[in-house]
Design an enzyme around this catalytic site. Structure first.
Site, PDB file in Angstrom:
ATOM      1  N   TYR A  28       0.858  -1.198   0.000  1.00 45.03           N
ATOM      2  CA  TYR A  28       0.000   0.000   0.000  1.00 45.03           C
ATOM      3  C   TYR A  28       0.890   1.243   0.000  1.00 45.03           C
ATOM      4  O   TYR A  28       0.684   2.198   0.707  1.00 45.03           O
ATOM      5  CB  TYR A  28      -0.919  -0.020   1.227  1.00 45.03           C
ATOM      6  CG  TYR A  28      -2.163   0.840   1.105  1.00 45.03           C
ATOM      7  CD1 TYR A  28      -3.220   0.461   0.277  1.00 45.03           C
ATOM      8  CD2 TYR A  28      -2.287   2.028   1.835  1.00 45.03           C
ATOM      9  CE1 TYR A  28      -4.356   1.238   0.176  1.00 45.03           C
ATOM     10  CE2 TYR A  28      -3.439   2.805   1.740  1.00 45.03           C
ATOM     11  CZ  TYR A  28      -4.462   2.402   0.912  1.00 45.03           C
ATOM     12  OH  TYR A  28      -5.608   3.180   0.807  1.00 45.03           O
ATOM     13  N   SER A  30       3.370   3.803  -2.766  1.00 46.01           N
ATOM     14  CA  SER A  30       3.080   4.764  -3.827  1.00 46.01           C
ATOM     15  C   SER A  30       2.035   4.211  -4.808  1.00 46.01           C
ATOM     16  O   SER A  30       0.956   4.774  -4.977  1.00 46.01           O
ATOM     17  CB  SER A  30       4.388   5.107  -4.545  1.00 46.01           C
ATOM     18  OG  SER A  30       4.140   5.896  -5.672  1.00 46.01           O
ATOM     19  N   ARG A  51       1.961  -6.638   5.600  1.00 45.82           N
ATOM     20  CA  ARG A  51       2.568  -7.325   6.732  1.00 45.82           C
ATOM     21  C   ARG A  51       1.862  -6.898   8.013  1.00 45.82           C
ATOM     22  O   ARG A  51       1.327  -5.800   8.104  1.00 45.82           O
ATOM     23  CB  ARG A  51       4.047  -6.941   6.849  1.00 45.82           C
ATOM     24  CG  ARG A  51       4.916  -7.540   5.783  1.00 45.82           C
ATOM     25  CD  ARG A  51       6.319  -7.005   5.873  1.00 45.82           C
ATOM     26  NE  ARG A  51       6.339  -5.563   5.569  1.00 45.82           N
ATOM     27  CZ  ARG A  51       7.444  -4.837   5.477  1.00 45.82           C
ATOM     28  NH1 ARG A  51       8.608  -5.396   5.683  1.00 45.82           N
ATOM     29  NH2 ARG A  51       7.385  -3.556   5.200  1.00 45.82           N
ATOM     30  N   ASP A  86      10.671  -3.921  -5.862  1.00 43.16           N
ATOM     31  CA  ASP A  86      11.091  -4.932  -6.837  1.00 43.16           C
ATOM     32  C   ASP A  86      12.126  -5.901  -6.277  1.00 43.16           C
ATOM     33  O   ASP A  86      12.056  -7.102  -6.544  1.00 43.16           O
ATOM     34  CB  ASP A  86      11.642  -4.225  -8.086  1.00 43.16           C
ATOM     35  CG  ASP A  86      10.575  -3.393  -8.760  1.00 43.16           C
ATOM     36  OD1 ASP A  86       9.590  -3.983  -9.230  1.00 43.16           O
ATOM     37  OD2 ASP A  86      10.693  -2.159  -8.765  1.00 43.16           O
ATOM     38  N   HIS A 111       5.701  -3.490 -12.671  1.00 44.55           N
ATOM     39  CA  HIS A 111       7.004  -3.358 -13.334  1.00 44.55           C
ATOM     40  C   HIS A 111       7.467  -4.777 -13.607  1.00 44.55           C
ATOM     41  O   HIS A 111       7.182  -5.692 -12.830  1.00 44.55           O
ATOM     42  CB  HIS A 111       7.966  -2.624 -12.385  1.00 44.55           C
ATOM     43  CG  HIS A 111       9.383  -2.487 -12.871  1.00 44.55           C
ATOM     44  ND1 HIS A 111       9.728  -2.288 -14.182  1.00 44.55           N
ATOM     45  CD2 HIS A 111      10.550  -2.495 -12.181  1.00 44.55           C
ATOM     46  CE1 HIS A 111      11.055  -2.181 -14.278  1.00 44.55           C
ATOM     47  NE2 HIS A 111      11.576  -2.315 -13.079  1.00 44.55           N
ATOM     48  N   GLU A 198      16.444   5.092 -15.904  1.00 44.45           N
ATOM     49  CA  GLU A 198      16.810   5.571 -14.560  1.00 44.45           C
ATOM     50  C   GLU A 198      18.319   5.546 -14.326  1.00 44.45           C
ATOM     51  O   GLU A 198      18.855   6.386 -13.626  1.00 44.45           O
ATOM     52  CB  GLU A 198      16.035   4.822 -13.467  1.00 44.45           C
ATOM     53  CG  GLU A 198      16.353   3.364 -13.304  1.00 44.45           C
ATOM     54  CD  GLU A 198      15.235   2.574 -12.618  1.00 44.45           C
ATOM     55  OE1 GLU A 198      14.101   3.054 -12.572  1.00 44.45           O
ATOM     56  OE2 GLU A 198      15.516   1.455 -12.145  1.00 44.45           O
ATOM     57  N   GLU A 234      18.465  25.414 -10.871  1.00 49.75           N
ATOM     58  CA  GLU A 234      17.798  25.831 -12.109  1.00 49.75           C
ATOM     59  C   GLU A 234      17.429  24.666 -13.020  1.00 49.75           C
ATOM     60  O   GLU A 234      16.743  24.850 -14.024  1.00 49.75           O
ATOM     61  CB  GLU A 234      18.665  26.850 -12.858  1.00 49.75           C
ATOM     62  CG  GLU A 234      18.643  28.198 -12.162  1.00 49.75           C
ATOM     63  CD  GLU A 234      19.379  29.286 -12.948  1.00 49.75           C
ATOM     64  OE1 GLU A 234      19.556  29.121 -14.167  1.00 49.75           O
ATOM     65  OE2 GLU A 234      19.767  30.271 -12.322  1.00 49.75           O
TER      66      GLU A 234
END
Ligand code: NAD
Ligand code: MG
Ligand code: MG
Length: 335
Positions: A28, A30, A51, A86, A111, A198, A234
């Site tokens: 539970y 993201s 859990r 993962d 994923h 990533e 920036e």
């Protein structure tokens, strides 16, 4: 575009394919909270697996879900969506999920990592699919609440029932993906492109680029605070423009001087050696070398992972940044 390139929308999905089935969301965090809430509001029967000591139990309970142990949720679900970290999925699968997965069930992922790299080997009589939203869970939730959605990738790894694709597509629509559009792919392509992005650009590439720029200025004797503003702070402005308008749209908004410097100097910094290095990073992903290393690292207690984390936390850019961010009241100061 071939038929395979078609973008799938709610009209292509049949939500009835999933009606009457219990969907167990494991985790539970993201993604887990967003999938669970969106599916419930799409009219599906959802239970949450956590859990016994999970800090998310209260939140899931307060949202009206029946909260079960991971193993009980896995046996209750006709559809079982694994939204755990993962690198932990293989271990939790063997200890708590596998025994609960019955023939005819649909096992789902957000994923492709665990399936593609054989951390999880589901039994033959089970459908295996993926719906991977191209956005963080809070966005998946907020867009859904606004009657919209986040684009998703979907894939079918195993179609034992002959209905896997239909069910996976219905799931994608159930979380709002069919409003924005769902792109069909494979576990292999989703996993490899995600890791490559990533590692080489989004996280690894950008952080190294920022630090190299910061260190170059500081070593040349410039004020680290100026270096921070120009090489890190920036960045958001530029990335926001690229996100909204693409690279040329961003260039339209910057000064001509910045644009000329961009087009004549960028490829000197990110030259042929960087492209070669990217190919090597991709090769390590494709061969499974990266996954093997990361899984071994976790099995060994993630010692070097934690050491690298600590070292990075001690970098000068972090200290300078903390001070400067405290001058900017619009930035959340809790970190
Ligand atoms: P998360 O870290 O936010 O949540 C993980 C959940 O698993 C939490 O509820 C946590 O309590 C639980 N958990 C952790 N360790 C556990 C264990 N050993 N046993 C049982 N439960 C455990 O993770 P997330 O970001 O929601 O990612 C879940 C999946 O979604 C991953 O496969 C990830 O790649 C995928 N995904 C994430 C995003 C994203 O933006 N976060 C986007 C697309 C796909
Ligand atoms: Mg990723
Ligand atoms: Mg400037």
């Amino acid at each position: 575009m071939t038929e395979d390139d078609k973008i799938l929308y709610d009209d292509d999905a049949d939500l009835d394919a999933l009606r009457g089935k219990t969907i167990a969301i494991l985790g539970y965090g993201s993604q887990g909270h967003a999938h669970a809430l969106n599916l419930k509001e799409s009219g599906f029967d959802v239970v949450v697996g956590l859990r016994a000591d999970s800090s998310s139990r209260a939140a899931a309970g307060a949202a009206g879900f029946e909260v079960l142990e991971i193993a009980d949720a896995a046996s209750r679900g006709d559809v079982v969506m694994v939204l755990l970290p993962d690198e932990k999925q293989g271990e939790v699968w063997a200890a708590e999920i596998r025994d609960g997965i019955a023939p005819g069930n649909l096992l789902m992922f957000g994923h492709g990592f665990a399936i593609h790299f054989d951390e999880i080997e589901p039994p033959a009589e089970v459908d295996v699919g993926m719906v991977a939203p191209k956005g963080p869970g809070h966005l998946v939730r907020r867009q859904y609440e606004e009657g919209k959605g986040v684009p998703c990738l979907m894939a079918v790894h195993a179609d034992a029932s002959g209905h896997a694709r239909e069910l996976v597509l219905a799931y994608a629509s159930g979380i709002g993906g069919g409003r924005a559009g769902t792109i069909e792919t494979t576990f292999k392509d989703e996993t490899e492109t995600d890791l490559f992005g990533e590692q080489s650009v989004l996280c690894g590439g950008v952080t190294e680029l920022v630090r190299a720029g910061f260190e170059t200025l500081v070593e040349a004797g410039y004020d680290p605070r100026l270096a921070y503003f120009e090489t890190l702070h920036e960045l958001k402005l530029i990335v926001d423009l690229m996100y909204e308008k693409g690279i040329q749209g961003m260039r339209y908004s910057i000064s001509n001087t910045a644009e000329y410097g961009d087009m004549t100097r960028g490829n000197k910094v990110i030259g042929p050696e960087v492209r070669e290095a990217m190919k090597q990073v991709l090769a390590d992903i494709q061969s499974g070398e990266f996954a093997k290393e990361w899984i071994a690292e976790n099995r060994a207690g993630a010692e070097s992972f934690n050491r690298m984390r600590d070292e990075a936390t001690g970098h000068e850019i972090e200290r300078v940044g903390k001070d400067l961010r405290s001058m900017m009241p619009w930035i959340d100061q809790s970190f």
